[in-house]
Design a protein around this motif. Structure first.
Motif, mmCIF file in Angstrom:
data_model
loop_
_atom_site.group_PDB
_atom_site.id
_atom_site.type_symbol
_atom_site.label_atom_id
_atom_site.label_comp_id
_atom_site.label_asym_id
_atom_site.label_seq_id
_atom_site.Cartn_x
_atom_site.Cartn_y
_atom_site.Cartn_z
ATOM 1 N N SER A 225 0.738 -1.126 0.039
ATOM 2 C CA SER A 225 0.037 0.017 -0.052
ATOM 3 C C SER A 225 0.880 1.202 0.009
ATOM 4 C CB SER A 225 -0.825 0.005 1.181
ATOM 5 O OG SER A 225 -1.348 1.231 1.476
ATOM 6 N N ALA A 226 0.435 2.309 -0.618
ATOM 7 C CA ALA A 226 0.897 3.638 -0.801
ATOM 8 C C ALA A 226 0.994 4.257 0.661
ATOM 9 C CB ALA A 226 0.561 4.476 -2.010
ATOM 10 N N GLU A 227 0.038 3.758 1.502
ATOM 11 C CA GLU A 227 -0.387 4.342 2.854
ATOM 12 C C GLU A 227 0.461 4.017 3.922
ATOM 13 O OE1 GLU A 227 -2.265 7.171 2.761
ATOM 14 O OE2 GLU A 227 -2.422 6.805 0.834
ATOM 15 N N ARG A 228 1.234 2.904 3.636
ATOM 16 C CA ARG A 228 2.108 2.054 4.534
ATOM 17 C C ARG A 228 3.591 3.281 4.766
ATOM 18 N NH1 ARG A 228 6.278 -2.954 3.247
ATOM 19 N NH2 ARG A 228 6.925 -3.488 5.183
ATOM 20 N N ALA A 229 3.495 3.134 6.277
ATOM 21 C CA ALA A 229 4.509 4.224 6.824
ATOM 22 C C ALA A 229 5.887 3.846 6.343
ATOM 23 C CB ALA A 229 4.023 4.368 8.221
ATOM 24 N N PRO A 230 6.789 4.676 6.392
ATOM 25 C CA PRO A 230 8.363 4.207 6.127
ATOM 26 C C PRO A 230 8.814 3.511 7.427
ATOM 27 C CG PRO A 230 7.915 6.443 5.234
ATOM 28 C CD PRO A 230 6.644 5.995 5.759
ATOM 29 N N ALA A 231 9.862 2.929 6.925
ATOM 30 C CA ALA A 231 10.537 2.237 8.551
ATOM 31 C C ALA A 231 10.899 3.429 9.500
ATOM 32 C CB ALA A 231 11.767 1.561 7.858
ATOM 33 N N GLY A 232 10.837 3.284 10.715
ATOM 34 C CA GLY A 232 11.317 4.087 11.624
ATOM 35 C C GLY A 232 10.223 5.152 11.991
ATOM 36 N N CYS A 233 9.063 4.894 11.386
ATOM 37 C CA CYS A 233 7.986 6.130 11.710
ATOM 38 C C CYS A 233 6.812 5.475 12.585
ATOM 39 C CB CYS A 233 7.427 6.523 10.371
ATOM 40 S SG CYS A 233 8.695 7.184 9.086
ATOM 41 N N LEU A 234 6.999 6.157 13.787
ATOM 42 C CA LEU A 234 5.822 5.487 14.641
ATOM 43 C C LEU A 234 4.428 6.260 14.241
ATOM 44 C CD1 LEU A 234 4.922 3.859 17.082
ATOM 45 C CD2 LEU A 234 5.452 5.823 18.562
ATOM 46 N N GLN A 235 4.688 7.502 13.719
ATOM 47 C CA GLN A 235 3.603 8.291 13.262
ATOM 48 C C GLN A 235 3.937 8.836 11.918
ATOM 49 O OE1 GLN A 235 3.356 11.461 16.329
ATOM 50 N NE2 GLN A 235 1.245 10.375 17.061
ATOM 51 N N TYR A 236 3.053 9.011 11.019
ATOM 52 C CA TYR A 236 3.177 9.340 9.656
ATOM 53 C C TYR A 236 2.028 10.457 9.033
ATOM 54 C CZ TYR A 236 4.021 8.426 4.739
ATOM 55 O OH TYR A 236 4.275 8.555 3.130
ATOM 56 N N TYR A 237 2.242 11.328 8.599
ATOM 57 C CA TYR A 237 1.471 12.497 8.249
ATOM 58 C C TYR A 237 1.653 12.511 6.765
ATOM 59 C CZ TYR A 237 0.719 13.668 13.025
ATOM 60 O OH TYR A 237 0.484 13.616 14.592
ATOM 61 N N THR A 238 0.488 12.510 6.176
ATOM 62 C CA THR A 238 0.474 12.615 4.527
ATOM 63 C C THR A 238 -0.044 13.912 3.984
ATOM 64 O OG1 THR A 238 -1.786 11.799 4.516
ATOM 65 C CG2 THR A 238 -0.010 10.252 4.727
ATOM 66 N N GLU A 239 -0.361 15.054 4.546
ATOM 67 C CA GLU A 239 -0.908 16.276 4.206
ATOM 68 C C GLU A 239 0.454 17.120 4.184
ATOM 69 O OE1 GLU A 239 -4.010 16.885 3.064
ATOM 70 O OE2 GLU A 239 -4.457 14.711 3.692
ATOM 71 N N PRO A 240 0.268 18.136 3.037
ATOM 72 C CA PRO A 240 1.444 19.050 2.886
ATOM 73 C C PRO A 240 1.574 20.213 4.122
ATOM 74 C CG PRO A 240 -0.300 19.518 1.364
ATOM 75 C CD PRO A 240 -0.800 18.334 2.071
ATOM 76 N N SER A 241 0.648 20.281 4.753
ATOM 77 C CA SER A 241 0.773 20.932 6.027
ATOM 78 C C SER A 241 -0.200 20.482 7.033
ATOM 79 C CB SER A 241 0.385 22.474 5.760
ATOM 80 O OG SER A 241 -0.961 22.645 5.487
ATOM 81 N N GLY A 242 0.139 20.914 8.324
ATOM 82 C CA GLY A 242 -0.780 20.211 9.591
ATOM 83 C C GLY A 242 0.008 20.416 10.666
ATOM 84 N N GLU A 243 -0.153 19.730 11.888
ATOM 85 C CA GLU A 243 0.202 19.755 13.105
ATOM 86 C C GLU A 243 0.872 18.545 13.700
ATOM 87 O OE1 GLU A 243 -2.088 20.605 17.238
ATOM 88 O OE2 GLU A 243 -2.212 22.303 15.864
ATOM 89 N N ILE A 244 1.959 18.637 14.456
ATOM 90 C CA ILE A 244 2.421 17.456 15.006
ATOM 91 C C ILE A 244 2.551 17.829 16.591
ATOM 92 C CG2 ILE A 244 3.224 16.337 12.880
ATOM 93 C CD1 ILE A 244 6.088 17.304 14.039
ATOM 94 N N SER A 245 2.452 16.617 17.354
ATOM 95 C CA SER A 245 2.698 16.742 18.820
ATOM 96 C C SER A 245 3.126 15.724 19.585
ATOM 97 C CB SER A 245 1.304 17.539 19.599
ATOM 98 O OG SER A 245 0.446 16.500 19.471
#
Length: 388
Positions: A225-245
C-alpha cells in the motif's frame, strides 16, 4: 411436483460467494413444518446460510457516510457477524454494504478495520481491570494503523510514568512505551511480526476516579500500500501542512506532583520515535513553527515555572546542540540552525530541505527536572520549490 430456485452464500477467502440451486416445493413445505436446518449438501439452511445476493465481492476497505471505516461485505454477512451496515460499497450489487465493526474488551478481529471501545461506549468507563483486543493480520498485511479517535486515561505521574492507567501494545515491532493521559487525535503505525497478532491492552485503576474513554480505530495496511508508513516512523502524516505533537500533549497542566513536590510534566518518560511527513509534489522544503496562541507549545526540558510565563515559547529560551542531553527533538539538517537538536522552553522555528521529512522525539527516564512541561506542539508547512 413444483420446483423453485434457492440461493446459498458462503464466505471464501475474504469474499462472499453465492450459489443458486433448486429445491422442490414439497421439500420446502416439509422443512417449514419441521424447522429443519440444512447444511452445505444442497439442503436449505436459514440459520447458517442467510439469503445474500448471487455474486462475489472483494472485502476491501470502505468508508461509511458518517466517515467511519469499514469492510465491504454482503449485507447478510455483515449482520450475521455483528457488524453495522452503513451505506453501499459496490456497484455490482445493492446488497454490498460498508460494514462497520465495533467491539470491546476480549474481542478480536482479522478484518481491515475495527473499532475497539470501552465497555459502555459512547458513555465513559470508571471501573478498573484489564481490557484487551487482538488483531490478527490478513494475508499481505504488514502494518497496523492505530487511530485514537478518543483516548482519555489518567495522566502519568509527575515524573512521566504511566503507573495508574496505561495502554500497552503487545506483539508489534518496534515496541512502544506504555501510553497514558489524553491522546485523542493521535495515531501510531506499528508493524506485524510475520503472521503474529498485535494485542492492545488497557489497564485502569478503579481507585482513581476518572471518566475514562476510548474508541480506537484499527486499520490493517497492506505491504504494497502507498499508505504504508516508512521504516522508523511511529507516526506518519500525509498532508502538505498540518500539526504534530508529542504524546499526551495538552493545554492543561498535569495535576500530579513529581517526587520533589513540584508541578509534574505531561511528557511520557523513555520515548524515542520518529514522526514522519510525506513529501508533497512540487514542495522542496518544510518549515516547523509554533502556533501563535499556545505559549507552552515547546516546553521540553527545564523548569517552566522558573521563567516569566509571557516568555515561554520564545527563541530566547531555546537551547540547541550539546546543551540538549535529556529531552529534545531532532530535525535533521536544518537550513537555518547550527545544530539539529532542540530543547529548552522555546523554539526558534526551523526549515529543512533534507528528506525524508522527519522529527525525532526523545525523552529520558527521569522527568523530575522538567517541571510543568507539556512537551511540544509544532505546525509544519511544506514550501514550494524555487523557480528555476
Amino acid at each position: 411436483m413444483g420446483w423453485r430456485s434457492v440461493i446459498l452464500c458462503v464466505g471464501v477467502l475474504h469474499a462472499s460467494v453465492c450459489y443458486a440451486y433448486q429445491i422442490s416445493n414439497a421439500t420446502e413445505l416439509a422443512e417449514q413444518k419441521h424447522g429443519l436446518d440444512v447444511a452445505q449438501d444442497g439442503h436449505r439452511s436459514g440459520r447458517f446460510f442467510p439469503f445474500y445476493t448471487i455474486g462475489r465481492i472483494a472485502n476491501v476497505p470502505c468508508t461509511s457516510p458518517s466517515g467511519l471505516s469499514g469492510t465491504c461485505l454482503i449485507a447478510g454477512e455483515c449482520k450475521d457477524n455483528g457488524g453495522l451496515a452503513s451505506g453501499s460499497c459496490s456497484t455490482r450489487t445493492n446488497q454490498a454494504v460498508c460494514c462497520v465493526y465495533t467491539q470491546t474488551c476480549g474481542g478480536s478481529t482479522t478484518l481491515n478495520s475495527t473499532y475497539f471501545t470501552n465497555s459502555g461506549y459512547p458513555g465513559s468507563f470508571s471501573g478498573g481491570g484489564t481490557c484487551t483486543f487482538t488483531v490478527t493480520p490478513s494475508s499481505g498485511i504488514c502494518q497496523l494503523r492505530i487511530d485514537f479517535r478518543s483516548l482519555t486515561l489518567e495522566q502519568p505521574t509527575g515524573d512521566g510514568s504511566c503507573n495508574t492507567d496505561r495502554l500497552t501494545i503487545v506483539g508489534s515491532s518496534p515496541s512502544v512505551v506504555p501510553i497514558c493521559g489524553e491522546n485523542t487525535g493521535q495515531h501510531l503505525y506499528v508493524n506485524f511480526v510475520g503472521s503474529g497478532p498485535i494485542t492492545l491492552r488497557i489497564a485502569t485503576n478503579a481507585d482513581v476516579a476518572l471518566n475514562r474513554l476510548w474508541n480506537i480505530e484499527l486499520s490493517q495496511i497492506a505491504c504494497a500500500s502507498a499508505e504504508r508508513a516508512p521504516a522508523g516512523c511511529l507516526q506518519y502524516y500525509t498532508e502538505p501542512s498540518g500539526e504534530i505533537s508529542s504524546l499526551n500533549y495538552g493545554l492543561g497542566e498535569n495535576p500530579a506532583l513529581n517526587t520533589v513536590s513540584a508541578r509534574g510534566s505531561r511528557q511520557l518518560a523513555s520515548t524515542n520515535y520518529g514522526i514522519c511527513i510525506r513529501p508533497a509534489a512540487g514542495r522542496c522544503s518544510i518549515t516547523y513553527s509554533l502556533p501563535a496562541n499556545d505559549r507552552n507549545a515547546f516546553t521540553v526540558s527545564g523548569d517552566a515555572t522558573a521563567v516569566d510565563p509571557t516568555l515561554l515559547g520564545m527563541a530566547m529560551l531555546s537551547m540547541t546542540g550539546a546543551a540538549c542531553t535529556t529531552d529534545y527533538v531532532i530535525i535533521p539538517h536544518p537550513n537555518d540552525a547550527a545544530s539539529d537538536r532542540f530543547c529548552g522552553l522555546g523554539f526558534p522555528g526551523v526549515t529543512t530541505s533534507a528528506r525524508p521529512y522527519v522529527v525525532y522525539t526523545v525523552t529520558n527516564a527521569n522527568e523530575t527536572p522538567d517541571v510543568a512541561n507539556r512537551g511540544f506542539r509544532l505546525l509544519y508547512t511544506q514550501n514550494a520549490c524555487a523557480a528555476v
